[in-house]
Design a protein around this motif. Sequence first.
Motif, PDB file in Angstrom:
ATOM      1  N   SER A 234       0.829  -1.205   0.000  1.00 27.63           N
ATOM      2  CA  SER A 234       0.000   0.000   0.000  1.00 27.63           C
ATOM      3  C   SER A 234       0.866   1.260   0.000  1.00 27.63           C
ATOM      4  O   SER A 234       0.524   2.268  -0.641  1.00 27.63           O
ATOM      5  CB  SER A 234      -0.931   0.000   1.213  1.00 27.63           C
ATOM      6  N   PHE A 235       2.017   1.218   0.698  1.00 25.35           N
ATOM      7  CA  PHE A 235       2.920   2.370   0.708  1.00 25.35           C
ATOM      8  C   PHE A 235       3.479   2.638  -0.690  1.00 25.35           C
ATOM      9  O   PHE A 235       3.494   3.786  -1.167  1.00 25.35           O
ATOM     10  CB  PHE A 235       4.073   2.116   1.686  1.00 25.35           C
ATOM     11  N   ILE A 236       3.923   1.561  -1.359  1.00 19.85           N
ATOM     12  CA  ILE A 236       4.455   1.720  -2.719  1.00 19.85           C
ATOM     13  C   ILE A 236       3.379   2.233  -3.666  1.00 19.85           C
ATOM     14  O   ILE A 236       3.607   3.137  -4.483  1.00 19.85           O
ATOM     15  CB  ILE A 236       5.022   0.368  -3.228  1.00 19.85           C
ATOM     16  N   ALA A 237       2.160   1.648  -3.536  1.00 20.59           N
ATOM     17  CA  ALA A 237       1.057   2.070  -4.404  1.00 20.59           C
ATOM     18  C   ALA A 237       0.703   3.538  -4.165  1.00 20.59           C
ATOM     19  O   ALA A 237       0.423   4.296  -5.109  1.00 20.59           O
ATOM     20  CB  ALA A 237      -0.164   1.191  -4.160  1.00 20.59           C
ATOM     21  N   ALA A 238       0.723   3.950  -2.886  1.00 25.38           N
ATOM     22  CA  ALA A 238       0.401   5.343  -2.556  1.00 25.38           C
ATOM     23  C   ALA A 238       1.433   6.299  -3.141  1.00 25.38           C
ATOM     24  O   ALA A 238       1.092   7.367  -3.671  1.00 25.38           O
ATOM     25  CB  ALA A 238       0.319   5.502  -1.046  1.00 25.38           C
ATOM     26  N   VAL A 239       2.718   5.922  -3.080  1.00 25.68           N
ATOM     27  CA  VAL A 239       3.780   6.768  -3.633  1.00 25.68           C
ATOM     28  C   VAL A 239       3.639   6.892  -5.147  1.00 25.68           C
ATOM     29  O   VAL A 239       3.711   7.994  -5.726  1.00 25.68           O
ATOM     30  CB  VAL A 239       5.165   6.207  -3.257  1.00 25.68           C
ATOM     31  N   VAL A 240       3.437   5.735  -5.812  1.00 24.85           N
ATOM     32  CA  VAL A 240       3.288   5.740  -7.276  1.00 24.85           C
ATOM     33  C   VAL A 240       2.067   6.558  -7.694  1.00 24.85           C
ATOM     34  O   VAL A 240       2.123   7.360  -8.637  1.00 24.85           O
ATOM     35  CB  VAL A 240       3.184   4.289  -7.803  1.00 24.85           C
ATOM     36  N   LEU A 241       0.946   6.332  -6.979  1.00 23.47           N
ATOM     37  CA  LEU A 241      -0.276   7.069  -7.303  1.00 23.47           C
ATOM     38  C   LEU A 241      -0.088   8.566  -7.077  1.00 23.47           C
ATOM     39  O   LEU A 241      -0.551   9.398  -7.876  1.00 23.47           O
ATOM     40  CB  LEU A 241      -1.428   6.551  -6.434  1.00 23.47           C
ATOM     41  N   GLN A 245      -0.388  11.435  -9.978  1.00 27.84           N
ATOM     42  CA  GLN A 245      -1.339  12.539  -9.904  1.00 27.84           C
ATOM     43  C   GLN A 245      -0.635  13.899  -9.910  1.00 27.84           C
ATOM     44  O   GLN A 245      -1.173  14.875 -10.424  1.00 27.84           O
ATOM     45  CB  GLN A 245      -2.218  12.389  -8.662  1.00 27.84           C
ATOM     46  N   ILE A 246       0.572  13.959  -9.339  1.00 31.28           N
ATOM     47  CA  ILE A 246       1.338  15.204  -9.391  1.00 31.28           C
ATOM     48  C   ILE A 246       1.693  15.560 -10.837  1.00 31.28           C
ATOM     49  O   ILE A 246       1.594  16.717 -11.270  1.00 31.28           O
ATOM     50  CB  ILE A 246       2.616  15.088  -8.536  1.00 31.28           C
ATOM     51  N   VAL A 247       2.096  14.522 -11.586  1.00 29.09           N
ATOM     52  CA  VAL A 247       2.436  14.738 -13.003  1.00 29.09           C
ATOM     53  C   VAL A 247       1.223  15.234 -13.772  1.00 29.09           C
ATOM     54  O   VAL A 247       1.304  16.194 -14.573  1.00 29.09           O
ATOM     55  CB  VAL A 247       2.974  13.436 -13.630  1.00 29.09           C
ATOM     56  N   LEU A 248       0.058  14.602 -13.532  1.00 27.64           N
ATOM     57  CA  LEU A 248      -1.163  15.028 -14.227  1.00 27.64           C
ATOM     58  C   LEU A 248      -1.559  16.436 -13.812  1.00 27.64           C
ATOM     59  O   LEU A 248      -2.025  17.245 -14.638  1.00 27.64           O
ATOM     60  CB  LEU A 248      -2.306  14.053 -13.924  1.00 27.64           C
ATOM     61  N   ALA A 249      -1.388  16.771 -12.542  1.00 22.68           N
ATOM     62  CA  ALA A 249      -1.727  18.109 -12.070  1.00 22.68           C
ATOM     63  C   ALA A 249      -0.840  19.174 -12.717  1.00 22.68           C
ATOM     64  O   ALA A 249      -1.288  20.279 -13.044  1.00 22.68           O
ATOM     65  CB  ALA A 249      -1.597  18.170 -10.547  1.00 22.68           C
ATOM     66  N   CYS A 250       0.443  18.820 -12.911  1.00 23.20           N
ATOM     67  CA  CYS A 250       1.370  19.760 -13.561  1.00 23.20           C
ATOM     68  C   CYS A 250       0.977  20.006 -15.018  1.00 23.20           C
ATOM     69  O   CYS A 250       1.317  21.047 -15.596  1.00 23.20           O
ATOM     70  CB  CYS A 250       2.798  19.228 -13.499  1.00 23.20           C
ATOM     71  N   ARG A 251       0.284  19.051 -15.614  1.00 22.47           N
ATOM     72  CA  ARG A 251      -0.183  19.187 -16.990  1.00 22.47           C
ATOM     73  C   ARG A 251      -1.554  19.870 -17.064  1.00 22.47           C
ATOM     74  O   ARG A 251      -2.165  19.945 -18.130  1.00 22.47           O
ATOM     75  CB  ARG A 251      -0.251  17.826 -17.664  1.00 22.47           C
ATOM     76  N   GLY A 252      -2.050  20.278 -15.914  1.00 21.86           N
ATOM     77  CA  GLY A 252      -3.303  21.000 -15.886  1.00 21.86           C
ATOM     78  C   GLY A 252      -4.538  20.138 -15.759  1.00 21.86           C
ATOM     79  O   GLY A 252      -5.664  20.632 -15.928  1.00 21.86           O
ATOM     80  N   VAL A 253      -4.349  18.863 -15.481  1.00 22.71           N
ATOM     81  CA  VAL A 253      -5.505  17.962 -15.322  1.00 22.71           C
ATOM     82  C   VAL A 253      -5.934  17.984 -13.856  1.00 22.71           C
ATOM     83  O   VAL A 253      -5.138  17.631 -12.975  1.00 22.71           O
ATOM     84  CB  VAL A 253      -5.152  16.524 -15.741  1.00 22.71           C
ATOM     85  N   PRO A 254      -7.185  18.371 -13.547  1.00 23.18           N
ATOM     86  CA  PRO A 254      -7.655  18.415 -12.158  1.00 23.18           C
ATOM     87  C   PRO A 254      -7.611  17.019 -11.518  1.00 23.18           C
ATOM     88  O   PRO A 254      -8.006  16.029 -12.150  1.00 23.18           O
ATOM     89  CB  PRO A 254      -9.088  18.933 -12.271  1.00 23.18           C
TER      90      PRO A 254
END
Length: 307
Positions: A234-241, A245-254
């Motif tokens: 769960s820790f690894i999955a949380a980090v990857v997720l 999501q940070i990458v998508l947010a940087c691209r302007g995706v809410p």
Amino acid sequence: MMSIIIPAYNEEENIEMTASVISGIMEENKIPCEILFVDDGSKDRTWELIEKLAGTNPFVRGLKFSRNFGKEGAIFAGLKHCRGDCAAVIDCDLQHPPQLMVQMYGLWQQGYKVVEAVKASRGKESFLYKFFAKSFYGLMEGSSNIKIKGGSDYKLMDRQVIDALNELPERITFYRALSSWVGFKTAQLEFDVAPRNAGTTKWNFKKLFKFALANLTSFTNAPLHFITVMGIISFIAAVVLGIFQIVLACRGVPQNGILPVILLVDSVIMIGLGIIGYYMSKIYEEIKGRPRYLVCMDTLDKKGAAK
């Protein structure tokens, strides 16, 4: 002398045939024996027939439980009250071929302390039953390092092994694994599971699931380690997720980044608490120290057994 322990629950259709077949085999091969039926709180005429046989067949003795305590209790009651220099546990429905006991007895005379009958085939079982059994034995072997795949309750044990099992203090027992855990010099014989002589199996999926769960948790701590593994995953999955999501947010995706993490963490916590709770329930059962069984009637005194 060889003791033959036969747990019986609602086996009125098999009692007389089983006693006759086993008595005949023992007499034919000149093996001194006692046949000890353990009535596990049957609701039919099982005990009535055992009492009748005990009065007419010199080989037969019997124990009757005050209620149904389960096969494990019946087996250990038989081990506690048997008088033989060795003892074999066999099913009442003749699915375990009784002729094999002659070979087992011979191997015992050669110095083997435990002779296990191993299933070469499982007979007529559904795909679901076979899958369930294979999965259970795989988990047990993988987590406890005890080889029980293909094993059965059909075993012959020396008096030294019987005494060792009777000294074990736990109340929640798994005879099939404990008889391997104690060690001693062991031999194996293969057999094919025969069709039932009469009647129907007393096991259903619910009983099998409870039996497997109780034995898995009482004989291995693998489920406790499962919590740690799930925590790491769960820790690894949380980090990857989170990175995704940070990458998508940087691209302007809410993004709603908190909800998946909460759901993931909550599910792991609930699984962990469930496993811990189950182990605590087993500890609770052990510390109560209740007996594995209660005998309300027997034929032992009639056969000269010490109580």
